[in-house]
Design a protein around this motif. Structure first.
Motif, PDB file in Angstrom:
ATOM      1  N   GLU A   1       0.814  -1.219   0.000  1.00  0.00           N
ATOM      2  CA  GLU A   1       0.000   0.000   0.000  1.00  0.00           C
ATOM      3  C   GLU A   1       0.847   1.268   0.000  1.00  0.00           C
ATOM      4  N   GLY A   2       1.899   1.315   0.789  1.00  0.00           N
ATOM      5  CA  GLY A   2       2.707   2.521   0.927  1.00  0.00           C
ATOM      6  C   GLY A   2       3.774   2.706  -0.136  1.00  0.00           C
ATOM      7  N   ASP A   3       4.007   1.709  -0.965  1.00  0.00           N
ATOM      8  CA  ASP A   3       5.060   1.794  -1.977  1.00  0.00           C
ATOM      9  C   ASP A   3       4.704   2.828  -3.037  1.00  0.00           C
ATOM     10  N   GLU A   4       5.707   3.601  -3.442  1.00  0.00           N
ATOM     11  CA  GLU A   4       5.511   4.519  -4.552  1.00  0.00           C
ATOM     12  C   GLU A   4       5.868   3.765  -5.823  1.00  0.00           C
ATOM     13  N   VAL A   5       4.861   3.486  -6.610  1.00  0.00           N
ATOM     14  CA  VAL A   5       5.049   2.691  -7.816  1.00  0.00           C
ATOM     15  C   VAL A   5       5.280   3.628  -8.993  1.00  0.00           C
ATOM     16  N   SER A   6       6.249   3.301  -9.805  1.00  0.00           N
ATOM     17  CA  SER A   6       6.526   4.051 -11.015  1.00  0.00           C
ATOM     18  C   SER A   6       6.673   3.053 -12.163  1.00  0.00           C
ATOM     19  N   CYS A   7       6.950   3.567 -13.347  1.00  0.00           N
ATOM     20  CA  CYS A   7       7.145   2.715 -14.524  1.00  0.00           C
ATOM     21  C   CYS A   7       8.603   2.789 -14.947  1.00  0.00           C
ATOM     22  N   ILE A   8       9.086   1.692 -15.468  1.00  0.00           N
ATOM     23  CA  ILE A   8      10.420   1.698 -16.043  1.00  0.00           C
ATOM     24  C   ILE A   8      10.273   1.409 -17.531  1.00  0.00           C
TER      25      ILE A   8
ATOM     26  N   ARG B   1      12.362   0.615 -20.962  1.00  0.00           N
ATOM     27  CA  ARG B   1      13.648   0.158 -21.488  1.00  0.00           C
ATOM     28  C   ARG B   1      13.543   0.107 -23.009  1.00  0.00           C
ATOM     29  N   ALA B   2      14.612   0.481 -23.670  1.00  0.00           N
ATOM     30  CA  ALA B   2      14.664   0.419 -25.128  1.00  0.00           C
ATOM     31  C   ALA B   2      15.971  -0.252 -25.533  1.00  0.00           C
ATOM     32  N   LYS B   3      15.887  -1.051 -26.588  1.00  0.00           N
ATOM     33  CA  LYS B   3      17.063  -1.760 -27.084  1.00  0.00           C
ATOM     34  C   LYS B   3      17.074  -1.661 -28.600  1.00  0.00           C
ATOM     35  N   TRP B   4      18.229  -1.299 -29.117  1.00  0.00           N
ATOM     36  CA  TRP B   4      18.445  -1.283 -30.560  1.00  0.00           C
ATOM     37  C   TRP B   4      19.824  -1.863 -30.799  1.00  0.00           C
ATOM     38  N   GLY B   5      19.871  -3.028 -31.408  1.00  0.00           N
ATOM     39  CA  GLY B   5      21.146  -3.712 -31.601  1.00  0.00           C
ATOM     40  C   GLY B   5      21.748  -4.049 -30.258  1.00  0.00           C
ATOM     41  N   SER B   6      22.954  -3.587 -30.000  1.00  0.00           N
ATOM     42  CA  SER B   6      23.602  -3.845 -28.717  1.00  0.00           C
ATOM     43  C   SER B   6      23.467  -2.669 -27.753  1.00  0.00           C
ATOM     44  N   LYS B   7      22.796  -1.596 -28.175  1.00  0.00           N
ATOM     45  CA  LYS B   7      22.631  -0.416 -27.332  1.00  0.00           C
ATOM     46  C   LYS B   7      21.355  -0.537 -26.516  1.00  0.00           C
ATOM     47  N   LYS B   8      21.463  -0.201 -25.229  1.00  0.00           N
ATOM     48  CA  LYS B   8      20.321  -0.271 -24.325  1.00  0.00           C
ATOM     49  C   LYS B   8      20.218   1.019 -23.528  1.00  0.00           C
ATOM     50  N   ILE B   9      18.986   1.474 -23.323  1.00  0.00           N
ATOM     51  CA  ILE B   9      18.740   2.625 -22.474  1.00  0.00           C
ATOM     52  C   ILE B   9      17.547   2.325 -21.585  1.00  0.00           C
ATOM     53  N   ALA B  10      17.467   3.009 -20.455  1.00  0.00           N
ATOM     54  CA  ALA B  10      16.357   2.814 -19.526  1.00  0.00           C
ATOM     55  C   ALA B  10      16.098   4.109 -18.779  1.00  0.00           C
ATOM     56  N   THR B  11      14.829   4.316 -18.412  1.00  0.00           N
ATOM     57  CA  THR B  11      14.454   5.464 -17.603  1.00  0.00           C
ATOM     58  C   THR B  11      13.325   5.080 -16.674  1.00  0.00           C
ATOM     59  N   GLU B  12      13.261   5.776 -15.561  1.00  0.00           N
ATOM     60  CA  GLU B  12      12.190   5.556 -14.593  1.00  0.00           C
ATOM     61  C   GLU B  12      11.247   6.741 -14.665  1.00  0.00           C
ATOM     62  N   VAL B  13       9.951   6.463 -14.831  1.00  0.00           N
ATOM     63  CA  VAL B  13       8.954   7.511 -14.923  1.00  0.00           C
ATOM     64  C   VAL B  13       8.107   7.468 -13.653  1.00  0.00           C
ATOM     65  N   LYS B  14       8.148   8.542 -12.885  1.00  0.00           N
ATOM     66  CA  LYS B  14       7.379   8.630 -11.651  1.00  0.00           C
ATOM     67  C   LYS B  14       5.888   8.741 -11.977  1.00  0.00           C
TER      68      LYS B  14
END
Length: 115
Positions: free
Chosen positions: A53-60, A62-75
């Motif tokens: 109940e008390g957890d602040e849930v956000s979204c993560i 992730r994007a991948k193109w070839g061998s490159k990867k990126i990620a971000t957290e969206v509140k």
């Protein structure tokens, strides 16, 4: 880049746009984007554990193109703003989509099911 290192949302969207642009220019490589709920933990937990109940849930994102990867957290507060920007990028990249041409076998199958 490890999963623990998330880049800011604006930078993620810029790099995602670059991934799509590069995939058009450099050949038919796919860009994979995933979205999951995220509670800030970096280690796996048993499936029985869910968000509390008390957890602040956000979204993560992730994007991948070839061998490159990126990620971000969206509140949770920033989801609407991020989603509108993300949608604009996706819509802009749909320009080059082409409808797949059906073969004779597929035409016969669809014609048989309609009758």
């Amino acid at each position: 880049m490890s999963v623990e290192q998330h880049i800011p949302n604006d930078q993620f969207l810029q790099k995602l746009t670059a991934f799509y642009r590069d995939s058009k220019i450099r050949g038919p490589r796919s860009v994979y984007v995933t979205m999951k709920p995220y509670d800030g933990r970096t280690k796996a937990t048993p499936k029985a554990n869910t968000f509390k109940e008390g957890d602040e849930v956000s979204c993560i994102f992730r994007a991948k193109w070839g061998s490159k990867k990126i990620a971000t957290e969206v509140k949770a507060k920033e989801v609407n703003k991020f989603h509108t920007q993300y949608s604009a990028i996706i819509i802009a990249q749909m320009v080059n989509l082409e409808k797949r041409k059906k073969t004779e076998d597929e035409k016969k199958k669809t014609g048989a099911t309609k009758a």
